[in-house]
Scaffold this active site. Structure first.
Site, PDB file in Angstrom:
ATOM      1  N   ASP A 161     -35.384 -16.413 -51.029  1.00  0.00           N
ATOM      2  CA  ASP A 161     -36.361 -15.332 -51.199  1.00  0.00           C
ATOM      3  C   ASP A 161     -37.643 -15.745 -50.490  1.00  0.00           C
ATOM      4  O   ASP A 161     -37.948 -16.936 -50.384  1.00  0.00           O
ATOM      5  CB  ASP A 161     -36.619 -15.095 -52.701  1.00  0.00           C
ATOM      6  CG  ASP A 161     -37.240 -13.742 -52.976  1.00  0.00           C
ATOM      7  OD1 ASP A 161     -36.542 -12.872 -53.524  1.00  0.00           O
ATOM      8  OD2 ASP A 161     -38.435 -13.545 -52.638  1.00  0.00           O
ATOM      9  N   GLU A 200     -23.433  -2.784 -56.273  1.00  0.00           N
ATOM     10  CA  GLU A 200     -23.601  -3.431 -57.575  1.00  0.00           C
ATOM     11  C   GLU A 200     -23.902  -2.354 -58.603  1.00  0.00           C
ATOM     12  O   GLU A 200     -24.696  -1.464 -58.343  1.00  0.00           O
ATOM     13  CB  GLU A 200     -24.796  -4.386 -57.436  1.00  0.00           C
ATOM     14  CG  GLU A 200     -25.099  -5.194 -58.638  1.00  0.00           C
ATOM     15  CD  GLU A 200     -23.914  -6.037 -59.026  1.00  0.00           C
ATOM     16  OE1 GLU A 200     -23.514  -6.884 -58.233  1.00  0.00           O
ATOM     17  OE2 GLU A 200     -23.388  -5.832 -60.143  1.00  0.00           O
ATOM     18  N   CYS A 252     -33.949   2.161 -60.679  1.00  0.00           N
ATOM     19  CA  CYS A 252     -32.793   2.705 -59.960  1.00  0.00           C
ATOM     20  C   CYS A 252     -32.699   4.224 -59.991  1.00  0.00           C
ATOM     21  O   CYS A 252     -32.822   4.867 -58.954  1.00  0.00           O
ATOM     22  CB  CYS A 252     -31.507   2.114 -60.515  1.00  0.00           C
ATOM     23  SG  CYS A 252     -31.316   0.391 -60.071  1.00  0.00           S
TER      24      CYS A 252
HETATM   25  C1  UDX Z   1     -28.774   2.165 -63.953  1.00  0.00           C
HETATM   26  C2  UDX Z   1     -27.255   2.351 -63.944  1.00  0.00           C
HETATM   27  O1  UDX Z   1     -26.788   2.535 -65.289  1.00  0.00           O
HETATM   28  C3  UDX Z   1     -26.574   1.157 -63.309  1.00  0.00           C
HETATM   29  O2  UDX Z   1     -25.174   1.342 -63.263  1.00  0.00           O
HETATM   30  C4  UDX Z   1     -27.136   0.980 -61.916  1.00  0.00           C
HETATM   31  O3  UDX Z   1     -26.563  -0.146 -61.294  1.00  0.00           O
HETATM   32  C5  UDX Z   1     -28.649   0.843 -61.956  1.00  0.00           C
HETATM   33  O4  UDX Z   1     -29.214   1.958 -62.634  1.00  0.00           O
HETATM   34  P1  UDX Z   1     -30.490   0.784 -65.455  1.00  0.00           P
HETATM   35  O5  UDX Z   1     -31.582   1.252 -64.553  1.00  0.00           O
HETATM   36  O6  UDX Z   1     -30.464  -0.642 -65.875  1.00  0.00           O
HETATM   37  O7  UDX Z   1     -29.051   1.048 -64.781  1.00  0.00           O
HETATM   38  O8  UDX Z   1     -30.593   1.664 -66.767  1.00  0.00           O
HETATM   39  P2  UDX Z   1     -29.674   2.630 -67.612  1.00  0.00           P
HETATM   40  O9  UDX Z   1     -29.129   1.924 -68.768  1.00  0.00           O
HETATM   41  O10 UDX Z   1     -28.758   3.378 -66.751  1.00  0.00           O
HETATM   42  O11 UDX Z   1     -30.806   3.630 -68.159  1.00  0.00           O
HETATM   43  C6  UDX Z   1     -31.611   4.373 -67.245  1.00  0.00           C
HETATM   44  C7  UDX Z   1     -32.624   5.200 -67.950  1.00  0.00           C
HETATM   45  O12 UDX Z   1     -31.990   6.297 -68.595  1.00  0.00           O
HETATM   46  C8  UDX Z   1     -33.434   4.492 -69.052  1.00  0.00           C
HETATM   47  O13 UDX Z   1     -34.783   4.872 -68.912  1.00  0.00           O
HETATM   48  C9  UDX Z   1     -32.840   5.013 -70.329  1.00  0.00           C
HETATM   49  O14 UDX Z   1     -33.768   5.019 -71.375  1.00  0.00           O
HETATM   50  C10 UDX Z   1     -32.459   6.435 -69.933  1.00  0.00           C
HETATM   51  N1  UDX Z   1     -31.349   7.004 -70.732  1.00  0.00           N
HETATM   52  C11 UDX Z   1     -30.111   6.427 -70.723  1.00  0.00           C
HETATM   53  C12 UDX Z   1     -31.578   8.158 -71.477  1.00  0.00           C
HETATM   54  O15 UDX Z   1     -32.679   8.711 -71.482  1.00  0.00           O
HETATM   55  N2  UDX Z   1     -30.534   8.688 -72.192  1.00  0.00           N
HETATM   56  C13 UDX Z   1     -29.308   8.141 -72.222  1.00  0.00           C
HETATM   57  O16 UDX Z   1     -28.431   8.689 -72.895  1.00  0.00           O
HETATM   58  C14 UDX Z   1     -29.074   6.964 -71.456  1.00  0.00           C
END
Ligand code: UDX
Length: 435
Positions: free
Chosen positions: A30, A146, A263
């Site tokens: 990095d 990923e 993401c």
């Molecule tokens: C996401 C994808 O799930 C993952 O597969 C990808 O690689 C990267 O993006 P992440 O950003 O870690 O992962 O979070 P995730 O668990 O997906 O939640 C995303 C957002 O959605 C959070 O802010 C969470 O609070 C919100 N969320 C999730 C809701 O508001 N309602 C739900 O039912 C689920």
């Protein structure tokens, strides 16, 4: 196998440590010396359950090392590109400058037969361009998206629910690249992890399509929350009922303050921008609606707090519980929770915000906010708003909390509290999309 991982952020640090755990010999590279120094000392620069232990174990075993010098990648057979692809300033497109710089920096150190493996989330078409770029070195390129979730990143990397290989167009090259990737992921493959071996474009699209689907699912239920609010229905029961249909499923149907993080928000925007470049903007027009529904939920949380305070938040003490974009994370990128805290503060509320892990990051970005412990936030609060569903907030005792606040009104921005228990303890409970 010897491998290098270029970019040691969320994705790269977890990937490097996990690969070492699987028995590979890994160097993480990095440009940020502070990050490399911490990682080399076995310290995790991010809050991610299981990562500190894994770093200590892997660095200690000698299988994992770190460097700021890309020449450390020399001699590795596989080189992962795990740098960030943030939203471009002034546009919805992805900024590929870090990906390009990583590949350019790596090129002088590549040997014929090496495999460069893209893991970063990129607009479709990027892999083909990068493959041409590295062609003169005799190395090959594969795209291997990923799917890790923050909070479960180590588990998702070591035991992924699927593997996707975007392979070179020439069948002989594809076979060589696949053999190398199979060796990298031998452990997961031995447990029958599903594998989709495909072309570059499909592999690139799989990632953004998955995130677009998840974002759409969340916005769908949040749209139902808007309707439920107007119609006097309960969105959590609605989600339970439609979720029993196996074709729909209950997961990712939690209505609340909406999605944030590093993401989903940026990926749906970059996907729309790429579709427009491909002349197919219309096909993804719905993602703009998904984005808009999502952002309206933050407005709604703020609106509910202001309503609960009698029409003005000015000079009222508001306890904001949660700052991270989701529990078990210290990540505040595009966090609806932090946004709600900032907006209430801007309306003149005396906000005291708290979070088990994300205060330091929040303070760096918003030094104007007042932060405190859960107890400090709750003491004499006129309203309590829960915006990140950490287990310790779910477990709060409504009777005990009622004894320290000034106003017993709680806005449950994640529909995560026990409604009956809070109402039973005398609270005015306001959920999103609930009566
Ligand atoms: C996401 C994808 O799930 C993952 O597969 C990808 O690689 C990267 O993006 P992440 O950003 O870690 O992962 O979070 P995730 O668990 O997906 O939640 C995303 C957002 O959605 C959070 O802010 C969470 O609070 C919100 N969320 C999730 C809701 O508001 N309602 C739900 O039912 C689920």
């Amino acid at each position: 196998m010897r491998m290098s991982v270029i970019g040691c952020g969320y994705l790269g640090a977890v990937h490097a440590a996990s690969m070492a755990k699987l028995g590979h010999e890994v160097v993480g590279i990095d440009v940020d010396p502070a990050k490399i120094e911490a990682l080399a000392a076995g310290k995790s620069p991010i809050f991610e359950p299981g990562l500190p232990e894994l770093l200590v174990e892997s660095v200690g075993s000698g299988r994992l090392s770190f460097s700021t010098d890309t020449s450390a990648a020399r001699g590795a057979k596989v080189h992962f590109i795990a740098v960030g692809t943030p939203q471009k300033a002034g546009s919805y497109a992805a900024d590929l400058r870090f990906v390009d710089a990583a590949v350019e920096g790596l090129m002088p150190h590549l040997a014929p037969g090496d495999l460069v493996v893209g893991k970063s989330t990129v607009p479709v078409g990027t892999a083909e361009r990068l493959a041409k770029m590295i062609e003169p070195t005799g190395a090959m390129l594969a795209w291997n998206p990923e799917f890790l979730r923050e909070g479960f990143a180590v588990k998702d990397t070591i035991s992924p629910d699927r593997l996707v290989y975007g392979l070179p167009p020439e069948p002989a090259d594809a076979a060589t690249a696949q053999a190398l990737l199979d060796e990298v992921y031998a452990e997961a493959l031995s447990h029958d992890t599903p594998l989709v071996a495909t072309d570059y474009a499909t592999a690139e699209l799989v990632k953004v399509a998955a995130n677009a689907f998840l974002a759409t699912k969340i916005s769908f239920i949040n749209a139902m929350a808007e309707i439920s609010e107007a119609a006097g229905a309960d969105v959590t029961q609605l989600a339970d009922a439609i979720g029993y249909d196996a074709r729909i499923g209950r997961r990712f149907l939690n209505a609340g303050a909406g999605f944030g993080g590093g993401c989903l928000p940026k990926d749906i925007r970059a996907f729309s921008a790429r579709a427009e470049e491909l002349g197919k903007g219309e096909a993804l027009n719905f993602l703009k609606e998904v984005d808009a529904i999502n952002l309206r939920r933050r407005d709604r949380v703020v609106e509910l707090v202001v309503e609960a305070l009698g029409g003005s938040a000015y000079n009222k003490k508001v306890a904001v519980l949660g700052l991270a974009f989701k529990p078990d994370s210290d990540d505040i990128r595009d966090s609806p929770s932090l946004d709600v805290a900032v907006r209430l503060n801007g309306l003149g509320a005396n906000v005291v915000a708290t979070d088990p892990e994300a205060i330091a990051n929040s303070r760096r970005m918003h030094p104007q906010l007042v932060f405190g412990t859960t107890e400090e936030a709750l003491q004499d609060a006129d309203a309590v708003v829960v915006v990140t569903e950490w287990s310790e907030y779910r477990a709060l005792d409504p009777v005990a909390v009622a004894a320290v606040v000034r106003g017993t009104v709680v806005i449950d921005g994640r529909n995560c509290l026990d409604l009956a228990a809070w109402r039973g303890a005398g609270w005015t409970y306001i959920g999103l999309g609930r009566k």
